[in-house]
Design a protein around this motif. Sequence first.
Motif, PDB file in Angstrom:
ATOM      1  N   LYS A 120       0.666  -1.290  -0.214  1.00  0.00           N
ATOM      2  CA  LYS A 120      -0.040   0.053   0.177  1.00  0.00           C
ATOM      3  C   LYS A 120       0.850   1.235   0.037  1.00  0.00           C
ATOM      4  N   GLU A 121       1.991   1.288   0.596  1.00  0.00           N
ATOM      5  CA  GLU A 121       2.905   2.391   0.577  1.00  0.00           C
ATOM      6  C   GLU A 121       3.472   2.890  -0.746  1.00  0.00           C
ATOM      7  N   LEU A 122       3.358   1.897  -1.829  1.00  0.00           N
ATOM      8  CA  LEU A 122       3.693   2.008  -3.196  1.00  0.00           C
ATOM      9  C   LEU A 122       2.503   3.002  -3.935  1.00  0.00           C
ATOM     10  N   GLY A 123       1.200   3.091  -3.515  1.00  0.00           N
ATOM     11  CA  GLY A 123       0.369   3.678  -4.174  1.00  0.00           C
ATOM     12  C   GLY A 123      -0.328   2.678  -5.127  1.00  0.00           C
ATOM     13  N   SER A 124      -1.571   3.360  -5.690  1.00  0.00           N
ATOM     14  CA  SER A 124      -2.228   2.331  -6.647  1.00  0.00           C
ATOM     15  C   SER A 124      -1.787   1.996  -7.703  1.00  0.00           C
ATOM     16  N   GLN A 125      -0.987   2.795  -8.503  1.00  0.00           N
ATOM     17  CA  GLN A 125      -0.037   2.451  -9.818  1.00  0.00           C
ATOM     18  C   GLN A 125       1.203   2.519  -9.529  1.00  0.00           C
ATOM     19  N   PRO A 126       1.976   1.699  -8.801  1.00  0.00           N
ATOM     20  CA  PRO A 126       3.704   2.215  -8.681  1.00  0.00           C
ATOM     21  C   PRO A 126       4.281   1.974 -10.031  1.00  0.00           C
ATOM     22  N   LEU A 127       5.396   2.894 -10.007  1.00  0.00           N
ATOM     23  CA  LEU A 127       6.400   2.781 -11.085  1.00  0.00           C
ATOM     24  C   LEU A 127       7.503   2.295 -10.422  1.00  0.00           C
ATOM     25  N   ILE A 128       8.044   1.057 -10.952  1.00  0.00           N
ATOM     26  CA  ILE A 128       9.396   0.683 -10.312  1.00  0.00           C
ATOM     27  C   ILE A 128      10.386   0.716 -11.589  1.00  0.00           C
ATOM     28  N   ALA A 129      11.378   1.093 -11.353  1.00  0.00           N
ATOM     29  CA  ALA A 129      12.488   1.225 -12.294  1.00  0.00           C
ATOM     30  C   ALA A 129      13.615   0.265 -11.840  1.00  0.00           C
ATOM     31  N   SER A 130      14.045  -0.620 -12.540  1.00  0.00           N
ATOM     32  CA  SER A 130      14.943  -1.867 -11.987  1.00  0.00           C
ATOM     33  C   SER A 130      16.156  -1.900 -12.944  1.00  0.00           C
ATOM     34  N   VAL A 131      17.404  -1.641 -12.426  1.00  0.00           N
ATOM     35  CA  VAL A 131      18.634  -1.779 -13.089  1.00  0.00           C
ATOM     36  C   VAL A 131      19.494  -2.760 -12.756  1.00  0.00           C
ATOM     37  N   SER A 132      20.026  -3.469 -13.812  1.00  0.00           N
ATOM     38  CA  SER A 132      20.866  -4.667 -13.329  1.00  0.00           C
ATOM     39  C   SER A 132      21.900  -4.417 -14.031  1.00  0.00           C
ATOM     40  N   PHE A 133      22.909  -4.963 -12.762  1.00  0.00           N
ATOM     41  CA  PHE A 133      24.695  -5.011 -13.182  1.00  0.00           C
ATOM     42  C   PHE A 133      24.792  -6.329 -12.888  1.00  0.00           C
ATOM     43  N   GLY A 134      25.813  -7.136 -13.909  1.00  0.00           N
ATOM     44  CA  GLY A 134      26.380  -8.368 -13.641  1.00  0.00           C
ATOM     45  C   GLY A 134      25.767  -9.226 -14.439  1.00  0.00           C
ATOM     46  N   GLY A 135      25.783 -10.629 -13.586  1.00  0.00           N
ATOM     47  CA  GLY A 135      25.552 -11.732 -14.566  1.00  0.00           C
ATOM     48  C   GLY A 135      23.964 -11.738 -15.079  1.00  0.00           C
ATOM     49  N   GLU A 136      23.761 -12.160 -16.377  1.00  0.00           N
ATOM     50  CA  GLU A 136      22.530 -12.033 -16.915  1.00  0.00           C
ATOM     51  C   GLU A 136      21.476 -13.175 -16.338  1.00  0.00           C
ATOM     52  N   ARG A 137      20.448 -12.505 -15.902  1.00  0.00           N
ATOM     53  CA  ARG A 137      19.527 -13.600 -15.458  1.00  0.00           C
ATOM     54  C   ARG A 137      18.037 -13.345 -16.304  1.00  0.00           C
ATOM     55  N   VAL A 138      17.114 -14.347 -16.311  1.00  0.00           N
ATOM     56  CA  VAL A 138      15.928 -14.290 -16.946  1.00  0.00           C
ATOM     57  C   VAL A 138      14.765 -13.847 -15.998  1.00  0.00           C
ATOM     58  N   PHE A 139      14.185 -12.885 -16.292  1.00  0.00           N
ATOM     59  CA  PHE A 139      13.078 -12.441 -15.593  1.00  0.00           C
ATOM     60  C   PHE A 139      11.876 -12.904 -16.135  1.00  0.00           C
ATOM     61  N   ASN A 187      20.829  -6.046  -8.707  1.00  0.00           N
ATOM     62  CA  ASN A 187      19.449  -5.504  -9.031  1.00  0.00           C
ATOM     63  C   ASN A 187      19.082  -4.398  -8.242  1.00  0.00           C
ATOM     64  N   LEU A 188      19.010  -3.012  -8.703  1.00  0.00           N
ATOM     65  CA  LEU A 188      18.399  -1.901  -7.993  1.00  0.00           C
ATOM     66  C   LEU A 188      17.104  -1.644  -8.395  1.00  0.00           C
ATOM     67  N   THR A 189      16.254  -1.564  -7.394  1.00  0.00           N
ATOM     68  CA  THR A 189      14.909  -1.403  -7.635  1.00  0.00           C
ATOM     69  C   THR A 189      14.361   0.051  -7.070  1.00  0.00           C
ATOM     70  N   PHE A 190      14.323   1.250  -8.027  1.00  0.00           N
ATOM     71  CA  PHE A 190      13.733   2.266  -7.415  1.00  0.00           C
ATOM     72  C   PHE A 190      12.215   2.577  -7.537  1.00  0.00           C
ATOM     73  N   ARG A 191      11.903   3.064  -6.138  1.00  0.00           N
ATOM     74  CA  ARG A 191      10.595   3.170  -6.087  1.00  0.00           C
ATOM     75  C   ARG A 191      10.116   4.489  -5.409  1.00  0.00           C
ATOM     76  N   LYS A 192       8.955   4.989  -5.418  1.00  0.00           N
ATOM     77  CA  LYS A 192       8.270   5.951  -4.570  1.00  0.00           C
ATOM     78  C   LYS A 192       7.397   5.525  -3.462  1.00  0.00           C
ATOM     79  N   ILE A 193       7.908   5.581  -2.364  1.00  0.00           N
ATOM     80  CA  ILE A 193       7.006   5.386  -1.101  1.00  0.00           C
ATOM     81  C   ILE A 193       6.448   6.689  -0.636  1.00  0.00           C
ATOM     82  N   TYR A 194       5.127   6.222  -0.487  1.00  0.00           N
ATOM     83  CA  TYR A 194       4.198   7.473   0.222  1.00  0.00           C
ATOM     84  C   TYR A 194       4.185   7.070   1.386  1.00  0.00           C
ATOM     85  N   GLN A 195       4.217   8.274   2.409  1.00  0.00           N
ATOM     86  CA  GLN A 195       3.974   8.146   3.950  1.00  0.00           C
ATOM     87  C   GLN A 195       2.499   8.209   4.010  1.00  0.00           C
ATOM     88  N   GLU A 196       2.110   7.530   5.199  1.00  0.00           N
ATOM     89  CA  GLU A 196       0.940   7.569   5.641  1.00  0.00           C
ATOM     90  C   GLU A 196       0.470   8.861   6.200  1.00  0.00           C
TER      91      GLU A 196
END
Length: 196
Positions: A120-139, A187-196
């Motif tokens: 819930k702290e990510l809001g109703s339509q969260p935007l996640i920006a996921s950056v990968s460094f290193g060995g390739e993996r299948v998502f 894997n860095l997952t950037f996100r916006k957290i909303y305070q209650e």
Amino acid sequence: MDKEIINLPDASVEYYPEFFEAQKADEFLDELLFSLEWKQDKIKMFGKEIFQPRLTSFYGEASRDYTYSGLKLSPLPFTQTLEKIKLKCEKYSGTRFNACLANLYRDGSDSMGWHSDDEKELGSQPLIASVSFGGERVFHLKHKTNPTARHKIRLQHGSLLIMKGTTQQFWKHQLPKTKKSVAPRINLTFRKIYQE
């Protein structure tokens, strides 16, 4: 910069395979491996406490706590390297981020199970920006109600994956284990957290 639109029903997913050029991605990988405070937390799964099959670290602005799987995280201040990466992600996503959950997959036996980033702290339509460094993996992605709607993306070194809109509402994702020999991956997952 090359951008791939991943056409999925009820979702909005973009992939930038070469978000950082190889030399820069190498520098960031080395820096992050040694500068972030990696730890292995316990989470609750099916009523039991287990160690997560990966290492994590949580950074962000003060008081932007984040809770998932019974685990409450309080952020460490953003490092200079995380700030640099965050700024570029903000430019391409059009979103300002105030938190970053970092994951370190040490080898192919480290993984992340099926889930949605729909706290819930990510809001109703969260935007996640996921950056990968290193060995390739299948998502892997799978639709929550349509069993035929599935997709796989090979996340390469220096890439950015953006999930936004109703993606978390209708889809789950995972990073499964692999028996292949793979280099460590951050894997860095950037996100916006909303305070209650």
